[in-house]
Scaffold this motif. Structure first.
Motif, PDB file in Angstrom:
ATOM      1  N   PHE A  37       0.683  -1.186   0.160  1.00 48.54           N
ATOM      2  CA  PHE A  37      -0.054  -0.339  -0.083  1.00 48.54           C
ATOM      3  C   PHE A  37       0.569   1.145  -0.038  1.00 48.54           C
ATOM      4  CE2 PHE A  37      -3.126  -3.158   1.751  1.00 48.54           C
ATOM      5  CZ  PHE A  37      -4.434  -2.625   1.257  1.00 48.54           C
ATOM      6  N   ILE A  38       0.295   2.485  -0.757  1.00 46.48           N
ATOM      7  CA  ILE A  38       1.482   3.007  -1.036  1.00 46.48           C
ATOM      8  C   ILE A  38       0.288   4.586  -0.861  1.00 46.48           C
ATOM      9  CG2 ILE A  38       3.033   4.965  -2.185  1.00 46.48           C
ATOM     10  CD1 ILE A  38       3.617   2.553  -4.012  1.00 46.48           C
ATOM     11  N   ASN A  39       0.762   5.801  -0.065  1.00 44.54           N
ATOM     12  CA  ASN A  39      -0.403   6.570   0.222  1.00 44.54           C
ATOM     13  C   ASN A  39       0.702   7.872  -0.717  1.00 44.54           C
ATOM     14  OD1 ASN A  39      -0.726   9.646   1.594  1.00 44.54           O
ATOM     15  ND2 ASN A  39      -2.387   8.628   1.119  1.00 44.54           N
ATOM     16  N   PHE A  40       0.291   8.930  -1.429  1.00 44.28           N
ATOM     17  CA  PHE A  40       0.842   9.398  -2.234  1.00 44.28           C
ATOM     18  C   PHE A  40       1.369  11.043  -1.941  1.00 44.28           C
ATOM     19  CE2 PHE A  40      -0.625   6.018  -5.777  1.00 44.28           C
ATOM     20  CZ  PHE A  40       0.416   5.471  -5.667  1.00 44.28           C
ATOM     21  N   GLY A  41      -0.311  10.635  -1.419  1.00 46.96           N
ATOM     22  CA  GLY A  41       0.072  12.617  -0.549  1.00 46.96           C
ATOM     23  C   GLY A  41      -0.796  13.651  -1.840  1.00 46.96           C
ATOM     24  N   HIS A  42      -1.317  14.349  -1.983  1.00 44.71           N
ATOM     25  CA  HIS A  42      -2.230  15.234  -2.137  1.00 44.71           C
ATOM     26  C   HIS A  42      -1.653  16.063  -3.534  1.00 44.71           C
ATOM     27  CE1 HIS A  42      -6.113  13.753  -0.838  1.00 44.71           C
ATOM     28  NE2 HIS A  42      -5.129  13.539   0.455  1.00 44.71           N
ATOM     29  N   SER A  43      -2.080  16.314  -4.424  1.00 43.87           N
ATOM     30  CA  SER A  43      -1.974  17.438  -4.944  1.00 43.87           C
ATOM     31  C   SER A  43      -2.779  18.654  -5.175  1.00 43.87           C
ATOM     32  CB  SER A  43      -1.891  16.272  -6.848  1.00 43.87           C
ATOM     33  OG  SER A  43      -2.786  16.499  -6.933  1.00 43.87           O
ATOM     34  N   VAL A  58      -4.575   3.595 -11.572  1.00 47.63           N
ATOM     35  CA  VAL A  58      -3.409   4.287 -11.038  1.00 47.63           C
ATOM     36  C   VAL A  58      -2.425   2.875 -12.120  1.00 47.63           C
ATOM     37  CG1 VAL A  58      -2.131   4.084  -9.401  1.00 47.63           C
ATOM     38  CG2 VAL A  58      -3.546   5.233  -8.934  1.00 47.63           C
ATOM     39  N   TRP A  59      -1.226   3.506 -12.314  1.00 48.55           N
ATOM     40  CA  TRP A  59      -0.070   3.167 -12.431  1.00 48.55           C
ATOM     41  C   TRP A  59       1.354   3.156 -12.333  1.00 48.55           C
ATOM     42  CZ3 TRP A  59      -4.235   4.508 -15.352  1.00 48.55           C
ATOM     43  CH2 TRP A  59      -5.000   3.650 -16.641  1.00 48.55           C
ATOM     44  N   LEU A  60       2.024   2.065 -12.149  1.00 50.27           N
ATOM     45  CA  LEU A  60       3.880   2.276 -11.432  1.00 50.27           C
ATOM     46  C   LEU A  60       4.255   2.255 -12.539  1.00 50.27           C
ATOM     47  CD1 LEU A  60       2.808   2.330  -7.463  1.00 50.27           C
ATOM     48  CD2 LEU A  60       2.853   4.330  -8.259  1.00 50.27           C
ATOM     49  N   ASN A  61       5.369   2.822 -13.178  1.00 44.98           N
ATOM     50  CA  ASN A  61       5.705   2.252 -14.068  1.00 44.98           C
ATOM     51  C   ASN A  61       5.312   1.696 -15.011  1.00 44.98           C
ATOM     52  OD1 ASN A  61       7.727   3.285 -13.367  1.00 44.98           O
ATOM     53  ND2 ASN A  61       9.688   1.762 -12.148  1.00 44.98           N
ATOM     54  N   ASP A  62       3.961   1.952 -15.531  1.00 43.32           N
ATOM     55  CA  ASP A  62       3.360   1.578 -16.308  1.00 43.32           C
ATOM     56  C   ASP A  62       2.350   0.080 -15.946  1.00 43.32           C
ATOM     57  OD1 ASP A  62       1.844   1.455 -18.829  1.00 43.32           O
ATOM     58  OD2 ASP A  62       3.347   0.378 -19.673  1.00 43.32           O
ATOM     59  N   VAL A  63       2.327   0.144 -14.337  1.00 43.65           N
ATOM     60  CA  VAL A  63       2.107  -1.554 -13.856  1.00 43.65           C
ATOM     61  C   VAL A  63       1.365  -1.009 -13.020  1.00 43.65           C
ATOM     62  CG1 VAL A  63       2.029  -3.021 -12.371  1.00 43.65           C
ATOM     63  CG2 VAL A  63       3.991  -2.476 -13.419  1.00 43.65           C
ATOM     64  N   MET A  64      -0.206  -1.700 -13.011  1.00 45.75           N
ATOM     65  CA  MET A  64      -1.172  -1.668 -13.097  1.00 45.75           C
ATOM     66  C   MET A  64      -1.641  -1.354 -11.259  1.00 45.75           C
ATOM     67  SD  MET A  64      -5.837  -1.803 -13.711  1.00 45.75           S
ATOM     68  CE  MET A  64      -5.353  -0.324 -15.673  1.00 45.75           C
ATOM     69  N   ALA A  65      -1.698  -0.769 -10.676  1.00 45.82           N
ATOM     70  CA  ALA A  65      -2.073  -0.382  -9.511  1.00 45.82           C
ATOM     71  C   ALA A  65      -4.013  -0.263  -9.170  1.00 45.82           C
ATOM     72  CB  ALA A  65      -1.356   0.139  -8.093  1.00 45.82           C
ATOM     73  N   TYR A  66      -4.477  -1.300  -7.984  1.00 47.43           N
ATOM     74  CA  TYR A  66      -5.468  -0.807  -7.644  1.00 47.43           C
ATOM     75  C   TYR A  66      -5.878   0.558  -6.866  1.00 47.43           C
ATOM     76  CZ  TYR A  66     -10.136  -1.697  -5.714  1.00 47.43           C
ATOM     77  OH  TYR A  66     -10.866  -1.667  -5.015  1.00 47.43           O
ATOM     78  N   GLY A  67      -6.958   1.245  -7.270  1.00 51.69           N
ATOM     79  CA  GLY A  67      -6.737   2.181  -6.613  1.00 51.69           C
ATOM     80  C   GLY A  67      -8.130   2.492  -6.171  1.00 51.69           C
ATOM     81  N   GLY A  68      -9.038   1.797  -6.036  1.00 46.75           N
ATOM     82  CA  GLY A  68     -10.566   1.574  -5.347  1.00 46.75           C
ATOM     83  C   GLY A  68     -10.890   1.780  -3.740  1.00 46.75           C
ATOM     84  N   ILE A  69      -9.515   2.643  -3.398  1.00 50.30           N
ATOM     85  CA  ILE A  69      -9.202   2.651  -1.759  1.00 50.30           C
ATOM     86  C   ILE A  69     -10.055   3.487  -0.951  1.00 50.30           C
ATOM     87  CG2 ILE A  69      -8.045   2.095   0.316  1.00 50.30           C
ATOM     88  CD1 ILE A  69      -5.943   0.869  -1.424  1.00 50.30           C
ATOM     89  N   ALA A  70      -9.233   5.181  -1.756  1.00 48.81           N
ATOM     90  CA  ALA A  70      -9.182   6.329  -0.657  1.00 48.81           C
ATOM     91  C   ALA A  70      -8.954   7.344  -2.491  1.00 48.81           C
ATOM     92  CB  ALA A  70      -9.004   6.548   0.402  1.00 48.81           C
ATOM     93  N   SER A 119      -8.963   9.985 -13.240  1.00 50.60           N
ATOM     94  CA  SER A 119     -10.170  10.422 -12.563  1.00 50.60           C
ATOM     95  C   SER A 119     -11.309  11.078 -13.443  1.00 50.60           C
ATOM     96  CB  SER A 119      -9.703  11.576 -11.286  1.00 50.60           C
ATOM     97  OG  SER A 119     -11.338  11.211 -10.529  1.00 50.60           O
ATOM     98  N   TYR A 120     -12.546  10.813 -12.376  1.00 56.99           N
ATOM     99  CA  TYR A 120     -13.457  11.311 -13.778  1.00 56.99           C
ATOM    100  C   TYR A 120     -14.024  13.241 -13.330  1.00 56.99           C
ATOM    101  CZ  TYR A 120     -15.739   8.866  -9.317  1.00 56.99           C
ATOM    102  OH  TYR A 120     -15.779   8.626  -7.986  1.00 56.99           O
ATOM    103  N   GLY A 121     -13.071  12.746 -11.729  1.00 54.84           N
ATOM    104  CA  GLY A 121     -12.900  14.262 -11.610  1.00 54.84           C
ATOM    105  C   GLY A 121     -14.465  14.437 -10.343  1.00 54.84           C
ATOM    106  N   THR A 122     -14.205  15.532  -9.743  1.00 52.47           N
ATOM    107  CA  THR A 122     -15.060  15.566  -8.804  1.00 52.47           C
ATOM    108  C   THR A 122     -15.425  17.176  -8.411  1.00 52.47           C
ATOM    109  OG1 THR A 122     -14.344  15.087  -6.700  1.00 52.47           O
ATOM    110  CG2 THR A 122     -15.201  13.219  -7.719  1.00 52.47           C
ATOM    111  N   ASP A 123     -16.414  17.589  -7.748  1.00 51.10           N
ATOM    112  CA  ASP A 123     -16.582  19.026  -7.132  1.00 51.10           C
ATOM    113  C   ASP A 123     -15.093  19.297  -6.054  1.00 51.10           C
ATOM    114  OD1 ASP A 123     -18.381  19.966  -8.317  1.00 51.10           O
ATOM    115  OD2 ASP A 123     -19.854  19.715  -6.923  1.00 51.10           O
ATOM    116  N   CYS A 124     -14.748  17.995  -5.436  1.00 44.61           N
ATOM    117  CA  CYS A 124     -13.816  18.463  -4.495  1.00 44.61           C
ATOM    118  C   CYS A 124     -12.664  17.842  -4.735  1.00 44.61           C
ATOM    119  CB  CYS A 124     -13.993  18.040  -2.991  1.00 44.61           C
ATOM    120  SG  CYS A 124     -14.335  16.173  -2.868  1.00 44.61           S
ATOM    121  N   TYR A 125     -12.270  16.814  -5.893  1.00 47.24           N
ATOM    122  CA  TYR A 125     -11.461  16.547  -6.452  1.00 47.24           C
ATOM    123  C   TYR A 125     -11.442  16.840  -8.120  1.00 47.24           C
ATOM    124  CZ  TYR A 125     -10.374  13.491  -2.185  1.00 47.24           C
ATOM    125  OH  TYR A 125     -10.050  13.392  -0.324  1.00 47.24           O
TER     126      TYR A 125
END
Length: 384
Positions: free
Chosen positions: A59-65, A74-86, A126-132
Motif C-alpha cells: 500500500f502506498i499513500n502518494f499525498g495530495h496534489s 493508477v499505474w506505477l512504471n506502467d504497472v496497474m495498481a488498485y486505486g479503489g480505496i481512497a 479520475s472522472y473528477g469531482t467538485d472536491c477533487y
C-alpha cells in the motif's frame, strides 16, 4: 509444565543473558542433550525462509496534489495498481504485469525499485469531482516523497508445499518453475528445517501480533494468511504432509532492503516476489524444544503432477529432495529448490544476532492462528 515465559525470555534478552540459536543449531542441541534439558538451556530459536511469495504487495499513500485528484485508475512504471480505496492510496500487487513490457516487468519489480530508492513513474486518472477536480496526473514518486508505504502480504510463509513434476510429453511453465516432460525434473519451495511454521507446527507461539523479520526490517503477523488450512493431514511430529498454515504479514516498505526483497520472472508464467522472513520461536517448554529440533529427514511433502494429466502423488522427505535426486517410477529424477537455503540461513543468523544484542524483543500473540480442522472451500462454477 512451562519452563519459562515470553516475559522472562525478554528480560534475559535485555540483560544480555539470552541463549539464542538457529533452528539448524537446535537439531544438534536436542540430539545431544535431549528436549527436556535443551528447553532449559535455550531461550529462543530463530527461523528463516527466502522464496517466491506471489501473494504479496504494498500500500502506498502518494499525498495530495494541487489541485487534488481522486485517483480511480493508477499505474506505477506502467504497472496497474488498485486505486479503489481512497483518493491517493493504491495497492500494487507483486504479480501484476507491465502493460508495455509484459512478463519482463511487474508489480514485484516496482516494489524492488521502490525499496532501492529509484524514482517510480506515477500516472493516474479520475472522472473528477467538485472536491477533487483534477482528472489526470503524471509525476514521479519515491520512498522519500510519499507519505506511508507498507508491505502487506495476504499469504506468506506457507507451512509446507507440494513439490512439482510433469508427466506429460512437453515442457510446461508453472509457478513451480519450468518442468521438463516425462518426469524430467522435480522442483520444491520451502526452507525445510529452517522454515518458520514447520518449527511451530501447532501455532503455539506464532499468531496475530507476533513480531517478525520481513524484508530486512521488523514487521508483524497481521492475521492468518489466505488459504490457511490447519486441517491438513499431519505427521506424528505435528508437521503437515502438504500445504497447511499461512501468514498475512505487514512491514514498513521504506525500511526494507533489496537484500531480502527481490523481483523475479518465471518464464512464460509471470512475475513474483522473493520475500525474506524470519520468526523467533520462544522455547517455553520441552514440547517447543522438541518441535524446533525437527530436521529435513522428518519433514515430508508430496510430489504432484502439475501437468494435470495424472493424479500422481508421491511422498518424499526434504532430506531426499535436498540430496539432488529422487526416484519416480524407478527413474532417477533431478531436484532443484525454488527457495534459497543460503538466504534462509542468513536471515536466521541475522535475527539471532539482533536478539542477542537486544535489538529485537519477542511479542506474545494477541490471538492465536486458527487450528480448526475445516478444510478449504473450492470455487464452484455456478453461473449467474
Amino acid at each position: 509444565m512451562p519452563v519459562k515465559t515470553i516475559e522472562e525470555i525478554n528480560e534475559r534478552i535485555l540483560e544480555g543473558k539470552a541463549v539464542v540459536v538457529t533452528a539448524e543449531e537446535m537439531i544438534d542441541i536436542v540430539e545431544e542433550n535431549g528436549a527436556k534439558k535443551a528447553a532449559k538451556m535455550v531461550d529462543v530459536v530463530t527461523t528463516g525462509t527466502f522464496g517466491a511469495m506471489c501473494s504479496s504487495g504494498a500500500f502506498i499513500n502518494f499525498g495530495h496534489s494541487d489541485p487534488p485528484i481522486r485517483m480511480t485508475r493508477v499505474w506505477l512504471n506502467d504497472v496497474m495498481a488498485y486505486g479503489g480505496i481512497a483518493a491517493v492510496d493504491a495497492y500494487i500487487g507483486a504479480t501484476e504485469l507491465s502493460e508495455s513490457q509484459g512478463m519482463q516487468y511487474g508489480g514485484a519489480h516496482v516494489i524492488e525499485d521502490f525499496i532501492a530508492g529509484k524514482d517510480i513513474k506515477l500516472y493516474a486518472e479520475s472522472y473528477g469531482t467538485d472536491c477533487y477536480p483534477r482528472k489526470s496526473i503524471a509525476t514521479t514518486i519515491n520512498k522519500n516523497n510519499v507519505n506511508q508505504a507498507f508491505m502487506f502480504n495476504p499469504r506468506n510463509c506457507y507451512q509446507n508445499y507440494p513439490a512439482g513434476t510433469n508427466s506429460s510429453d512437453r515442457t510446461i511453465y508453472t509457478y513451480m518453475g519450468t518442468l521438463l516432460p516425462e518426469f524430467g525434473n522435480v522442483t520444491y519451495c520451502t526452507s525445510g528445517q529452517l522454515s518458520p511454521l514447520l518449527n511451530d507446527p501447532e501455532y503455539r507461539t506464532i499468531g496475530i501480533g507476533t513480531r517478525v523479520f520481513i524484508g530486512g526490517t521488523h514487521g508483524y503477523v497481521s492475521f492468518q494468511g489466505t488459504q490457511h488450512d490447519p486441517g491438513q493431514v499431519r505427521m506424528p511430529n505435528g508437521t503437515p504432509a502438504s500445504s497447511a498454515g499461512t501468514l498475512a504479514l505487514i512491514g514498513d516498505l521504506k525500511k526494507m532492503s533489496t537484500d531480502f526483497i527481490r523481483a523475479a520472472t518465471y518464464e512464460k508464467y509471470g512475475t513474483t516476489l522473493f520475500v525474506g522472513v524470519g520468526i523467533p520461536i520462544p522455547i517455553l517448554d520441552e514440547d517447543m524444544a522438541m518441535k524446533t529440533a525437527v530436521s529435513d529427514k522428518d519433514i515430508y511433502t508430496n510430489i504432484v503432477d502439475k501437468s494435470g494429466k495424472t493424479s500422481f502423488s508421491q511422498a518424499v522427505s526434504y532430506q531426499e529432495l535436498r540430496s539432488g535426486y529422487v526416484t519416480i517410477n524407478n527413474k532417477k529424477v533431478p531436484t532443484s529448490p525454488l527457495s534459497s537455503t543460503v538466504k534462509a540461513r542468513e536471515i536466521a543468523d541475522l535475527l539471532k544476532t539482533q536478539i542477542k544484542k537486544g535489538e529485537f524483543l519477542l511479542t506474545k500473540s494477541a490471538e492465536g492462528l486458527p487450528t480448526d480442522k475445516k478444510r478449504l472451500n473450492k470455487l464452484e462454477v455456478r453461473g449467474y
